[in-house]
Design an enzyme around this catalytic site. Structure first.
Site, mmCIF file in Angstrom:
data_model
loop_
_atom_site.group_PDB
_atom_site.id
_atom_site.type_symbol
_atom_site.label_atom_id
_atom_site.label_comp_id
_atom_site.label_asym_id
_atom_site.label_seq_id
_atom_site.Cartn_x
_atom_site.Cartn_y
_atom_site.Cartn_z
ATOM 1 N N GLU A 2 36.469 -5.628 30.113
ATOM 2 C CA GLU A 2 36.634 -4.578 29.146
ATOM 3 C C GLU A 2 36.451 -3.348 29.645
ATOM 4 O O GLU A 2 36.090 -2.390 29.261
ATOM 5 C CB GLU A 2 36.159 -4.829 28.046
ATOM 6 C CG GLU A 2 36.203 -6.140 27.180
ATOM 7 C CD GLU A 2 35.731 -6.156 25.988
ATOM 8 O OE1 GLU A 2 35.847 -5.573 25.081
ATOM 9 O OE2 GLU A 2 34.576 -7.072 25.779
ATOM 10 N N SER A 4 37.490 -8.067 23.010
ATOM 11 C CA SER A 4 38.758 -7.471 23.044
ATOM 12 C C SER A 4 39.974 -8.494 22.911
ATOM 13 O O SER A 4 41.197 -8.278 23.592
ATOM 14 C CB SER A 4 39.062 -6.465 24.327
ATOM 15 O OG SER A 4 38.090 -5.185 23.941
ATOM 16 N N TYR A 42 45.101 -1.510 21.809
ATOM 17 C CA TYR A 42 44.944 -0.335 22.697
ATOM 18 C C TYR A 42 46.399 0.352 22.818
ATOM 19 O O TYR A 42 46.401 1.126 23.857
ATOM 20 C CB TYR A 42 44.226 -0.734 24.080
ATOM 21 C CG TYR A 42 43.027 -1.488 23.751
ATOM 22 C CD1 TYR A 42 41.866 -0.570 23.182
ATOM 23 C CD2 TYR A 42 42.589 -2.759 23.861
ATOM 24 C CE1 TYR A 42 40.686 -1.262 22.930
ATOM 25 C CE2 TYR A 42 41.342 -3.525 23.749
ATOM 26 C CZ TYR A 42 40.461 -2.414 23.225
ATOM 27 O OH TYR A 42 39.149 -3.076 22.850
ATOM 28 N N ARG A 74 30.209 -3.613 14.128
ATOM 29 C CA ARG A 74 31.482 -4.014 13.435
ATOM 30 C C ARG A 74 31.592 -5.417 13.136
ATOM 31 O O ARG A 74 31.581 -6.255 14.040
ATOM 32 C CB ARG A 74 32.842 -3.472 14.177
ATOM 33 C CG ARG A 74 34.149 -3.340 13.178
ATOM 34 C CD ARG A 74 35.241 -3.027 14.001
ATOM 35 N NE ARG A 74 35.722 -4.245 15.051
ATOM 36 C CZ ARG A 74 35.687 -4.341 16.103
ATOM 37 N NH1 ARG A 74 35.483 -3.236 16.968
ATOM 38 N NH2 ARG A 74 36.033 -5.483 16.839
ATOM 39 N N ASP A 100 34.039 -8.338 11.793
ATOM 40 C CA ASP A 100 35.406 -8.538 11.685
ATOM 41 C C ASP A 100 35.542 -9.937 10.719
ATOM 42 O O ASP A 100 35.081 -10.920 10.863
ATOM 43 C CB ASP A 100 36.219 -9.069 13.195
ATOM 44 C CG ASP A 100 36.232 -7.697 14.013
ATOM 45 O OD1 ASP A 100 35.778 -6.543 13.527
ATOM 46 O OD2 ASP A 100 36.281 -7.985 15.051
ATOM 47 N N GLU A 110 33.349 -12.613 13.888
ATOM 48 C CA GLU A 110 32.471 -12.296 14.864
ATOM 49 C C GLU A 110 31.775 -10.894 14.617
ATOM 50 O O GLU A 110 32.361 -9.875 13.669
ATOM 51 C CB GLU A 110 32.965 -12.252 16.484
ATOM 52 C CG GLU A 110 34.089 -11.289 16.416
ATOM 53 C CD GLU A 110 34.800 -11.049 18.011
ATOM 54 O OE1 GLU A 110 34.584 -12.231 18.474
ATOM 55 O OE2 GLU A 110 35.100 -10.120 18.235
ATOM 56 N N ASN A 112 30.652 -7.079 16.614
ATOM 57 C CA ASN A 112 30.630 -6.375 17.722
ATOM 58 C C ASN A 112 29.461 -5.366 17.632
ATOM 59 O O ASN A 112 29.563 -4.604 16.912
ATOM 60 C CB ASN A 112 31.954 -5.703 17.787
ATOM 61 C CG ASN A 112 33.288 -6.479 18.059
ATOM 62 O OD1 ASN A 112 33.476 -6.929 19.122
ATOM 63 N ND2 ASN A 112 33.686 -6.945 16.949
ATOM 64 N N GLY A 124 33.984 -0.442 19.995
ATOM 65 C CA GLY A 124 34.865 0.620 20.713
ATOM 66 C C GLY A 124 34.510 2.014 20.131
ATOM 67 O O GLY A 124 34.496 2.179 19.048
#
Length: 329
Positions: free
Chosen positions: A18, A176, A242, A281, A283, A296, A298, A302
């Protein structure tokens, strides 16, 4: 304390797959920190002692010099950190989000943003996270752990007897959606395992949950409005994450108040069960029957123009610079 008295080092790049995303996050964060009035420096630990002289070289697709994990140890232990009051970590994935860089910063006695060593490590290990989720009552899809040396026939039988096809196959400690496959049948199993094994020694096979893709941001231990992602592909993959125009984002998500409350409750439960701190974050997938499944967490989400936490914060009236200042404070 006056902001000009504090030196903030933005850490970006690193050695994970990443790296490119981290450069984008680091660039956005670096200019926000400068604009806020802090003394600011930028460091790519993967370059070690050979740091670029020109700031823009940190963001370039062309590598300034050789990168390595050994360099990361040298960088943290170098004079570059002698005057640093806070390391603002914009690294993503393995070696940056898994407790490794956090351990080095702890040993050097440097404050840093995000979660601590243990929670960072647990959160990056998806299988370990799911064990803890189950213990604390966080709903998460069933899973199997595997590696590339496992007997494929036995693994195929295990899938058919438990999580069924289609299933999600992904590296156990990457982000990602790198190395992720939706595996539809026995015939696709070997290819999916081999792809995931390129990025991790351990592979996670997870029950596929059809439904809506939702994200919950937590900042200062509070949940913000829920965001829904509508990707152009079936899965919210690397391209959809992205590439401009490849996903639609709706915030606040069009869900009823009861479901919103439940998702926020589950997000905070997951966050606290792993000992996360400050911001993350979480998800989810939400089935047509209204059952949420936590995929999961994070711990260093990002911070690019495409990233979800800045979008969610903005919907709550928090502009990007203010979000960065909250993280620093």
């Amino acid at each position: 304390m006056n902001k000009q008295d504090l030196t903030i080092a933005v850490l970006l790049g690193g050695t994970s797959p990443e790296r490119a995303v981290s450069k984008e996050s680091g660039k956005a964060v670096y200019y926000a920190v400068k604009s806020l009035g802090y003394k600011t420096k930028i460091i790519d630990p993967a370059y070690g002692l050979n740091q670029p002289k020109n700031v823009e070289d940190y963001f370039s697709d062309c590598e300034f010099s050789k990168i390595s994990n050994e360099n990361m140890i040298a960088a943290i232990n170098s004079h570059f950190f002698d005057d640093v009051d806070l390391a603002l970590i914009a690294l993503h994935g393995k070696w940056g989000e898994d407790g490794a860089i956090q351990s080095l910063l702890e040993l050097r006695g440097i404050k840093y943003t995000g979660s601590g060593v243990l929670s960072s490590s647990l959160t990056m290990d998806k299988a370990k996270s799911k064990i803890i989720f189950n213990h604390f009552g966080v709903s998460t899809p069933e899973w199997i752990e595997a590696n590339k040396f496992d007997d494929l026939n036995l693994l195929d039988a295990k899938i058919k007897n438990s999580i069924k096809y289609p299933c999600i196959i992904k590296p156990n400690d990457q982000g990602s959606t790198i190395g992720l496959t939706k595996c539809n049948s026995s015939e696709e199993l070997e290819t999916a395992i081999n792809l995931a094994s390129q990025f991790s020694k351990k592979v996670l096979l997870e029950k596929f949950i059809p439904g809506r893709e939702l994200a919950v941001a937590i900042v200062k231990d509070f949940t913000l409005p829920i965001l829904e992602i509508i990707p152009k592909h079936e899965l919210y993959d690397y391209e959809c994450k992205y590439t401009d125009g490849m996903s639609e984002y709706i915030v606040p998500a069009n869900i009823d108040k009861k479901m919103e409350t439940e998702l926020q409750r589950q997000a905070l439960l997951a966050f606290n069960s792993l000992g996360c701190q400050l911001y993350s974050r979480v998800d989810f997938r939400l089935t047509q029957d209204g059952i949420p499944y936590c995929l999961e967490i994070n711990t260093l989400p990002g911070m690019t123009s495409h990233s979800l936490v800045p979008k969610i914060a903005k919907a709550n009236g928090i502009e990007f610079e203010e979000l960065v200042d909250i993280i620093i404070t």
